[in-house]
Design a protein around this motif. Structure first.
Motif, PDB file in Angstrom:
ATOM      1  N   THR A 136       0.839  -1.202   0.000  1.00 54.66           N
ATOM      2  CA  THR A 136       0.000   0.000   0.000  1.00 54.66           C
ATOM      3  C   THR A 136       0.872   1.250   0.000  1.00 54.66           C
ATOM      4  OG1 THR A 136      -1.766  -1.155   1.197  1.00 54.66           O
ATOM      5  CG2 THR A 136      -1.802   1.245   1.250  1.00 54.66           C
ATOM      6  N   ALA A 137       1.887   1.253   0.858  1.00 51.58           N
ATOM      7  CA  ALA A 137       2.800   2.399   0.923  1.00 51.58           C
ATOM      8  C   ALA A 137       3.522   2.587  -0.403  1.00 51.58           C
ATOM      9  CB  ALA A 137       3.810   2.192   2.055  1.00 51.58           C
ATOM     10  N   TYR A 138       4.038   1.507  -0.947  1.00 48.53           N
ATOM     11  CA  TYR A 138       4.835   1.533  -2.176  1.00 48.53           C
ATOM     12  C   TYR A 138       3.995   2.017  -3.361  1.00 48.53           C
ATOM     13  CZ  TYR A 138       8.271  -0.346  -5.567  1.00 48.53           C
ATOM     14  OH  TYR A 138       9.201  -0.498  -6.564  1.00 48.53           O
ATOM     15  N   ALA A 139       2.820   1.407  -3.552  1.00 49.72           N
ATOM     16  CA  ALA A 139       1.965   1.776  -4.683  1.00 49.72           C
ATOM     17  C   ALA A 139       1.391   3.176  -4.495  1.00 49.72           C
ATOM     18  CB  ALA A 139       0.839   0.757  -4.837  1.00 49.72           C
ATOM     19  N   GLY A 140       1.023   3.500  -3.265  1.00 49.96           N
ATOM     20  CA  GLY A 140       0.418   4.799  -3.002  1.00 49.96           C
ATOM     21  C   GLY A 140       1.366   5.952  -3.226  1.00 49.96           C
ATOM     22  N   LEU A 141       2.636   5.736  -2.916  1.00 53.05           N
ATOM     23  CA  LEU A 141       3.618   6.798  -3.091  1.00 53.05           C
ATOM     24  C   LEU A 141       4.104   6.883  -4.532  1.00 53.05           C
ATOM     25  CD1 LEU A 141       5.458   8.970  -1.777  1.00 53.05           C
ATOM     26  CD2 LEU A 141       7.139   7.143  -1.389  1.00 53.05           C
ATOM     27  N   PHE A 142       4.520   5.762  -5.083  1.00 56.91           N
ATOM     28  CA  PHE A 142       5.194   5.795  -6.376  1.00 56.91           C
ATOM     29  C   PHE A 142       4.239   5.793  -7.568  1.00 56.91           C
ATOM     30  CE2 PHE A 142       8.548   3.694  -3.675  1.00 56.91           C
ATOM     31  CZ  PHE A 142       9.280   4.857  -3.508  1.00 56.91           C
ATOM     32  N   GLU A 143       3.100   5.113  -7.442  1.00 54.69           N
ATOM     33  CA  GLU A 143       2.189   5.042  -8.580  1.00 54.69           C
ATOM     34  C   GLU A 143       1.061   6.061  -8.451  1.00 54.69           C
ATOM     35  OE1 GLU A 143      -0.173   1.299 -10.170  1.00 54.69           O
ATOM     36  OE2 GLU A 143       1.822   1.483 -11.041  1.00 54.69           O
ATOM     37  N   VAL A 144       0.335   6.040  -7.343  1.00 53.03           N
ATOM     38  CA  VAL A 144      -0.825   6.927  -7.205  1.00 53.03           C
ATOM     39  C   VAL A 144      -0.383   8.386  -7.070  1.00 53.03           C
ATOM     40  CG1 VAL A 144      -2.867   7.451  -5.829  1.00 53.03           C
ATOM     41  CG2 VAL A 144      -2.216   5.069  -6.238  1.00 53.03           C
ATOM     42  N   ALA A 145       0.604   8.658  -6.212  1.00 47.48           N
ATOM     43  CA  ALA A 145       1.048  10.040  -5.995  1.00 47.48           C
ATOM     44  C   ALA A 145       2.104  10.493  -7.004  1.00 47.48           C
ATOM     45  CB  ALA A 145       1.589  10.209  -4.578  1.00 47.48           C
ATOM     46  N   GLY A 243       0.319  19.742  -6.909  1.00 50.10           N
ATOM     47  CA  GLY A 243       0.545  18.766  -5.845  1.00 50.10           C
ATOM     48  C   GLY A 243      -0.381  17.571  -5.994  1.00 50.10           C
ATOM     49  N   ARG A 244       0.024  16.454  -5.382  1.00 50.03           N
ATOM     50  CA  ARG A 244      -0.757  15.215  -5.465  1.00 50.03           C
ATOM     51  C   ARG A 244      -0.981  14.654  -4.070  1.00 50.03           C
ATOM     52  NH1 ARG A 244       3.901  16.372  -7.544  1.00 50.03           N
ATOM     53  NH2 ARG A 244       4.828  14.309  -7.278  1.00 50.03           N
ATOM     54  N   ALA A 245      -2.167  14.120  -3.853  1.00 48.21           N
ATOM     55  CA  ALA A 245      -2.480  13.498  -2.565  1.00 48.21           C
ATOM     56  C   ALA A 245      -3.008  12.088  -2.805  1.00 48.21           C
ATOM     57  CB  ALA A 245      -3.501  14.320  -1.798  1.00 48.21           C
ATOM     58  N   THR A 246      -2.438  11.134  -2.085  1.00 41.68           N
ATOM     59  CA  THR A 246      -2.964   9.768  -2.065  1.00 41.68           C
ATOM     60  C   THR A 246      -3.857   9.637  -0.841  1.00 41.68           C
ATOM     61  OG1 THR A 246      -1.050   8.804  -3.182  1.00 41.68           O
ATOM     62  CG2 THR A 246      -2.366   7.334  -1.819  1.00 41.68           C
ATOM     63  N   ILE A 247      -5.121   9.312  -1.067  1.00 43.18           N
ATOM     64  CA  ILE A 247      -6.072   9.177   0.035  1.00 43.18           C
ATOM     65  C   ILE A 247      -6.165   7.688   0.371  1.00 43.18           C
ATOM     66  CG2 ILE A 247      -8.347   9.779   0.893  1.00 43.18           C
ATOM     67  CD1 ILE A 247      -6.660  12.188  -0.070  1.00 43.18           C
ATOM     68  N   CYS A 248      -5.467   7.307   1.431  1.00 40.67           N
ATOM     69  CA  CYS A 248      -5.360   5.892   1.800  1.00 40.67           C
ATOM     70  C   CYS A 248      -6.344   5.525   2.901  1.00 40.67           C
ATOM     71  CB  CYS A 248      -3.930   5.609   2.251  1.00 40.67           C
ATOM     72  SG  CYS A 248      -3.633   3.911   2.763  1.00 40.67           S
ATOM     73  N   GLY A 249      -6.518   6.419   3.873  1.00 40.80           N
ATOM     74  CA  GLY A 249      -7.402   6.125   4.992  1.00 40.80           C
ATOM     75  C   GLY A 249      -7.855   7.405   5.661  1.00 40.80           C
ATOM     76  N   MET A 250      -8.937   7.279   6.447  1.00 40.80           N
ATOM     77  CA  MET A 250      -9.465   8.440   7.166  1.00 40.80           C
ATOM     78  C   MET A 250      -9.870   7.998   8.567  1.00 40.80           C
ATOM     79  SD  MET A 250     -11.476  10.772   4.395  1.00 40.80           S
ATOM     80  CE  MET A 250     -10.604  11.459   2.968  1.00 40.80           C
ATOM     81  N   ILE A 251      -8.890   7.483   9.309  1.00 41.72           N
ATOM     82  CA  ILE A 251      -9.174   6.876  10.601  1.00 41.72           C
ATOM     83  C   ILE A 251      -9.797   7.872  11.571  1.00 41.72           C
ATOM     84  CG2 ILE A 251      -6.895   7.298  11.641  1.00 41.72           C
ATOM     85  CD1 ILE A 251      -7.070   4.380  12.730  1.00 41.72           C
ATOM     86  N   ALA A 252      -9.571   9.176  11.358  1.00 39.11           N
ATOM     87  CA  ALA A 252     -10.126  10.180  12.269  1.00 39.11           C
ATOM     88  C   ALA A 252     -11.654  10.159  12.272  1.00 39.11           C
ATOM     89  CB  ALA A 252      -9.624  11.573  11.882  1.00 39.11           C
ATOM     90  N   GLN A 253     -12.257   9.646  11.192  1.00 36.59           N
ATOM     91  CA  GLN A 253     -13.721   9.700  11.134  1.00 36.59           C
ATOM     92  C   GLN A 253     -14.379   8.327  10.996  1.00 36.59           C
ATOM     93  OE1 GLN A 253     -12.912  12.466   7.971  1.00 36.59           O
ATOM     94  NE2 GLN A 253     -14.355  11.443   6.620  1.00 36.59           N
ATOM     95  N   TYR A 254     -13.634   7.240  11.150  1.00 33.55           N
ATOM     96  CA  TYR A 254     -14.237   5.916  10.998  1.00 33.55           C
ATOM     97  C   TYR A 254     -15.326   5.644  12.031  1.00 33.55           C
ATOM     98  CZ  TYR A 254     -10.589   4.430   7.688  1.00 33.55           C
ATOM     99  OH  TYR A 254      -9.756   4.300   6.606  1.00 33.55           O
ATOM    100  N   ASN A 255     -15.209   6.245  13.213  1.00 37.25           N
ATOM    101  CA  ASN A 255     -16.158   5.951  14.282  1.00 37.25           C
ATOM    102  C   ASN A 255     -17.177   7.062  14.496  1.00 37.25           C
ATOM    103  OD1 ASN A 255     -14.960   3.373  15.175  1.00 37.25           O
ATOM    104  ND2 ASN A 255     -13.190   4.656  15.632  1.00 37.25           N
ATOM    105  N   ASP A 256     -17.190   8.059  13.593  1.00 32.96           N
ATOM    106  CA  ASP A 256     -18.172   9.126  13.710  1.00 32.96           C
ATOM    107  C   ASP A 256     -19.566   8.600  13.375  1.00 32.96           C
ATOM    108  OD1 ASP A 256     -16.309  11.023  14.425  1.00 32.96           O
ATOM    109  OD2 ASP A 256     -15.921  11.662  12.370  1.00 32.96           O
ATOM    110  N   THR A 257     -20.560   9.106  14.106  1.00 31.35           N
ATOM    111  CA  THR A 257     -21.937   8.672  13.848  1.00 31.35           C
ATOM    112  C   THR A 257     -22.710   9.678  13.000  1.00 31.35           C
ATOM    113  OG1 THR A 257     -22.620   9.661  15.951  1.00 31.35           O
ATOM    114  CG2 THR A 257     -22.042   7.318  15.964  1.00 31.35           C
ATOM    115  N   GLU A 258     -22.149  10.856  12.812  1.00 29.86           N
ATOM    116  CA  GLU A 258     -22.776  11.876  11.966  1.00 29.86           C
ATOM    117  C   GLU A 258     -21.841  12.188  10.792  1.00 29.86           C
ATOM    118  OE1 GLU A 258     -25.788  13.008  12.448  1.00 29.86           O
ATOM    119  OE2 GLU A 258     -26.015  11.854  14.304  1.00 29.86           O
ATOM    120  N   PRO A 259     -22.405  12.615   9.657  1.00 23.06           N
ATOM    121  CA  PRO A 259     -21.541  12.976   8.522  1.00 23.06           C
ATOM    122  C   PRO A 259     -20.545  14.062   8.915  1.00 23.06           C
ATOM    123  CG  PRO A 259     -23.845  12.907   7.845  1.00 23.06           C
ATOM    124  CD  PRO A 259     -23.828  12.776   9.345  1.00 23.06           C
TER     125      PRO A 259
END
Length: 339
Positions: A136-145, A243-259
């Protein structure tokens, strides 16, 4: 065939969490162990992986991977030893990587088991730095980003299994500057002193936007997002033109109950001509041979370091997952089944 145990313990999801999961959402249950049918192998699991994406699978929603079924064993990456085989090419004593974790013994279709060599690398690394998180790290950095030499890189969740590899890989490939964020001062120290990040900050010590700006006064070219929320908003502010951003995860909001409201500065994407792209590791398995060759070389030379947090005993599997969501791990969170 070797003598098999009568039963195996396995973790079931018994309730769908609303917000943060609790121990009551899980149950450790016993099931009978039988000889494998034709084309299958029985594996005694030695280690299994707990990962942030598993939180999403606890919700009964359509996604890129089916949700966990209630009152069924959960699954995920695992490595173990074949104790009975009814499949050509697999013998008792072989070590394999497969997808039926969260249990002591796994009855695995042979086509879904991959032999691994414990003499080349510790078995646990096939779940992390040499496994899904490393790829995930390898593909996300070198290919996606589309990383290129001279880029300045910001990684959120940088002390985790994926983030710690992203930062080091960027340095090894000639990044001009690598910045990481983490949730404790000890993790920040680890990033700079052990993993070679140029700068790091504790996101709990002040606004992410301000700390990032101080750490990267000339802006960033690549953002690897494991967190979402205020980190993504801060990164959009600091990203340079194209600039480029690879969006891999959003752990800060996985447990939120509201949008959760999106970043308030998304209009900047237009003027800066930014590219934000999600990553699922399953789209990038074609990179596996190159990944294993290059990363294996970095590991052997000692240029790439990795962290693992072990929780001993299958009975502590749910606690390990809950600890992962709270950020109690450094590097890959792994459950050692036997304790």
């Amino acid at each position: 065939m070797s003598v098999l145990p009568a039963s195996s313990r396995e973790w079931h999801l018994v309730a769908r969490p609303h917000g943060w999961p609790t121990p009551a959402d899980f149950a450790l249950r016993e099931t009978a162990v039988t000889e494998p049918a034709e084309g299958r192998v029985l594996v005694r699991n030695l280690h299994f992986s707990v990962d942030p994406y598993m939180r999403g699978r606890m919700n009964d929603v359509k996604s890129y991977i089916p949700p966990f079924k209630l009152d069924h064993p959960m699954d995920g990456g695992a490595v173990g030893e074949v104790v009975a085989s009814n499949a050509e090419g697999f013998a008792v004593g072989d070590h394999v990587l497969h997808g039926l974790g969260w249990r002591e013994y796994a009855d695995v279709p042979a086509q879904h088991a991959t032999k691994v060599d414990p003499d080349l690398a510790p078995l646990s690394t096939y779940l992390g730095v040499l496994g899904m998180t490393g790829l995930t790290a390898y593909a996300g950095l070198f290919e996606v980003a589309s990383f290129k030499e001279g880029d300045a890189v910001f990684v959120s969740g940088a002390a985790g299994a994926v983030g710690s590899q992203v930062g080091q890989m960027a340095k090894l490939k000639g990044a001009s500057r690598v910045i990481g964020s983490a949730g404790s001062d000890d993790k920040v120290k680890l990033l700079v002193e052990e993993y070679g990040f140029d700068a790091a900050f504790n996101y709990k010590n002040g606004p992410v936007r301000d700390q990032l700006r101080e750490a990267a006064p000339d802006g960033i070219d690549v953002y690897f997002d494991n967190v979402g929320g205020d980190h993504l908003e801060a990164a959009i502010s600091s990203l340079n033109v194209h600039g480029r951003a690879t969006i891999c995860g959003m752990i800060a909001q996985y447990n939120d109950t509201e949008p959760v409201p999106g970043p308030r500065n998304m209009a900047m994407i237009i003027g800066k001509r930014l590219r934000l792209q999600g990553i699922l590791v399953g789209d990038h398995y074609d990179l596996q041979p190159r990944f294993v060759q290059e990363v294996g070389g970095w590991l052997r030379s000692g240029e790439l370091k990795y962290g693992e947090t072990f929780v001993e005993g299958i009975e502590n599997g749910a606690d390990a997952f809950l600890g992962l969501l709270r950020g109690e791990n450094t590097g890959k969170m792994i459950v050692s089944v036997t304790g």
